[in-house]
Design a protein around this motif. Structure first.
Motif, PDB file in Angstrom:
ATOM      1  N   GLN A 214       0.803  -1.215   0.000  1.00 36.38           N
ATOM      2  CA  GLN A 214       0.000   0.000   0.000  1.00 36.38           C
ATOM      3  C   GLN A 214       0.845   1.279   0.000  1.00 36.38           C
ATOM      4  O   GLN A 214       0.304   2.374   0.063  1.00 36.38           O
ATOM      5  N   LEU A 215       2.160   1.139  -0.049  1.00 35.25           N
ATOM      6  CA  LEU A 215       3.005   2.337  -0.029  1.00 35.25           C
ATOM      7  C   LEU A 215       2.742   3.189  -1.268  1.00 35.25           C
ATOM      8  O   LEU A 215       2.713   2.678  -2.384  1.00 35.25           O
ATOM      9  N   PRO A 216       2.552   4.493  -1.091  1.00 35.58           N
ATOM     10  CA  PRO A 216       2.272   5.377  -2.228  1.00 35.58           C
ATOM     11  C   PRO A 216       3.390   5.320  -3.267  1.00 35.58           C
ATOM     12  O   PRO A 216       4.567   5.422  -2.942  1.00 35.58           O
ATOM     13  N   GLY A 217       2.991   5.130  -4.517  1.00 35.64           N
ATOM     14  CA  GLY A 217       3.936   5.149  -5.626  1.00 35.64           C
ATOM     15  C   GLY A 217       4.666   3.843  -5.881  1.00 35.64           C
ATOM     16  O   GLY A 217       5.385   3.726  -6.861  1.00 35.64           O
ATOM     17  N   LEU A 218       4.486   2.845  -5.019  1.00 35.41           N
ATOM     18  CA  LEU A 218       5.179   1.567  -5.216  1.00 35.41           C
ATOM     19  C   LEU A 218       4.412   0.736  -6.247  1.00 35.41           C
ATOM     20  O   LEU A 218       3.247   0.434  -6.062  1.00 35.41           O
ATOM     21  N   THR A 219       5.076   0.404  -7.339  1.00 37.56           N
ATOM     22  CA  THR A 219       4.475  -0.416  -8.387  1.00 37.56           C
ATOM     23  C   THR A 219       5.382  -1.608  -8.656  1.00 37.56           C
ATOM     24  O   THR A 219       6.510  -1.664  -8.167  1.00 37.56           O
ATOM     25  N   GLU A 220       4.890  -2.538  -9.469  1.00 33.25           N
ATOM     26  CA  GLU A 220       5.695  -3.724  -9.808  1.00 33.25           C
ATOM     27  C   GLU A 220       7.004  -3.348 -10.505  1.00 33.25           C
ATOM     28  O   GLU A 220       7.934  -4.139 -10.555  1.00 33.25           O
TER      29      GLU A 220
END
Length: 179
Positions: free
Chosen positions: A118-124
């Motif tokens: 759920q961390l903002p901006g964290l994507t695969e």
């Protein structure tokens, strides 16, 4: 043979060097059998931090005395996770994901990050990318990471977990930070 880094190899440049945390009068230092780093712009080590493995990142400057160096713009911290339990930490390592589960690897140790997905901006796109996380380090019994994809009801294992996390990507990890 293991690599040994010496401050004189980095005079005038930034480096990440490690040794033992000590204080000299009002100055935080990191000691090695061959050299001493005096950490400018860094608070003294607390009583519970002295004598423990520590590292500093900053600009290395020589002094008039052989094997004593100043570190400007120093960012010092303890290295071993067990020495940092219950404290605010800044860790540099790799973000890892598998089957939509995220965790963090700090110098070969897998760590849970509270609500990492759920961390903002964290994507695969950040899978296996270097990042710096800041938060409070604790330990809990959590589902084993090595059983992701193998079983639904994973066994529990004692893991480090960082809570109240903020993060930022970093360009590269430095040699001591790599496994």
């Amino acid at each position: 043979a293991p690599l040994a880094w010496y401050p004189n190899q980095f005079t005038g440049r930034e480096a990440l060097l490690s040794g033992i945390a000590e204080n000299e009068n009002d100055t935080a230092c990191i000691l090695n059998a061959s050299w001493k780093l005096k950490l400018l712009d860094s608070p003294k080590w607390t009583t519970e931090e002295t004598g423990k493995q520590a590292e500093v990142f900053g600009k290395i400057q020589g002094t008039q005395t052989r094997n004593i160096f100043y570190v400007e713009q120093s960012r010092a911290r303890l290295i071993r996770l067990e020495d940092q339990l219950g404290k605010k930490v800044i860790l540099r390592g790799l973000a890892i994901s598998q089957n939509q589960y995220w965790w963090y690897n700090y110098r070969g140790t897998d760590i849970y990050i509270e609500k990492m997905e759920q961390l903002p901006g964290l994507t695969e796109d950040y899978h296996f990318m270097p990042m710096e996380i800041t938060g409070i380090l604790e330990q809990e019994r959590l589902p084993r990471l090595d059983q992701i994809g193998v079983k639904d009801n994973r066994d529990l294992k004692l893991y480090y977990i960082v809570k109240n996390v903020s993060w930022r990507p970093v360009k590269v990890l430095l040699e001591p930070e790599l496994v």
